[in-house]
Enzyme design. Sequence first.
Site, mmCIF file in Angstrom:
data_model
loop_
_atom_site.group_PDB
_atom_site.id
_atom_site.type_symbol
_atom_site.label_atom_id
_atom_site.label_comp_id
_atom_site.label_asym_id
_atom_site.label_seq_id
_atom_site.Cartn_x
_atom_site.Cartn_y
_atom_site.Cartn_z
ATOM 1 N NE ARG A 1 7.811 -18.011 -26.546
ATOM 2 C CZ ARG A 1 6.686 -17.739 -25.910
ATOM 3 N NH1 ARG A 1 6.475 -18.237 -24.680
ATOM 4 N NH2 ARG A 1 5.776 -16.973 -26.463
ATOM 5 C CG LEU B 1 8.747 -27.457 -19.965
ATOM 6 C CD1 LEU B 1 8.384 -28.724 -20.733
ATOM 7 C CD2 LEU B 1 10.066 -26.887 -20.452
ATOM 8 C CG ASP B 2 7.004 -20.647 -21.933
ATOM 9 O OD1 ASP B 2 7.183 -20.326 -20.751
ATOM 10 O OD2 ASP B 2 7.668 -20.186 -22.886
ATOM 11 C CE LYS B 3 -2.902 -22.723 -22.714
ATOM 12 N NZ LYS B 3 -2.837 -22.572 -24.182
#
Length: 333
Positions: free
Chosen positions: A251, A142-144
């Site tokens: 996104r 997962l992205d930060k």
Amino acid sequence: MQEPQDRRVVLDLDAQAERIDRALARALPDVSRSRLQDLIRTGQVSKDGIVVLDLSLKVGAGAVLDVTIPAPVDATPVAETLDLVIVHEDDDLIVIDKPAGLVVHPAPGHDAGTLVNGLIAHCGESLSGIGGVRRPGIVHRLDKDTSGLLVVAKNDLAHKGLTAQFADHGRNGPLERAYLALTWGAPEPRLGTIDVELGRSQRNREKIAIMRPGEGRTAITHYVVEEILDAGTDVALVRCRLETGRTHQIRVHLSHRGHPLLGDAVYGNAFKTKAARLGSAARAGLEALGRQALHAAILGFEHPRTGEVLRFESPIPPDMSALIAALRANDRS
């Protein structure tokens, strides 16, 4: 400290001739083929007592293959005690509810304080030598600044089984990944699929870009608009189900449709002025969020050892919940 393992494989008398790495992968399903290839290259495999270095060597009926698997070495990341939210754990895997702001894997600028550092401290000796290195098996990331659920393998068997499920994208199994997002405007139609290829941007290597057909990687996002939260700006709560799992997929896909995520400074920066049209409470909630409004809410998969279908749900975290409540209140003062 683990000792090296010596494994012997005797091929059946009716075995067909095939590459040695394929024969070993078939006989030793708990060791990945890439790991076996590394062992061959480094002289850890012999055939009938003679060391083999050629991956393409054909072996057949009755061949005796000896494999030495060195003891795992310590991973480069150091163990750090972190306050991990553990949703499920057993001998094979661990499911984490990751908070926003936690980096998954060490990288330049983030060599400490990552999920991997925390997992090394938490799991200790239970971690096996995936790829010959004692480290957690990161199957997906997962992205930060994305919160929510992710699963990590604790041994080679789990890593291999989970990786296969994620590579298959749930087409032939129970893999399920659903995210909740807040978007500027509501995608049309309200229920649909975005099937647009993605690839690394040539102008900014830190960004992902839309690619022409045949030039990128297949990326498919199924979505449904669950609620319009603010009639004035058409901020929407959107549920996204991933058929593929590319970097930044949700996104970029939603931004491509003209509906970037609230708080997304990379793909929604052009929409920052829209925040002025929100009510005061919503503006404050968006500022407090300080990240893209994206949460990995559902994760389901088949347990790689038992075959049991596991499914987990994570509630929307407080920062997103507060923003959603403010948007519903629609206070434009």
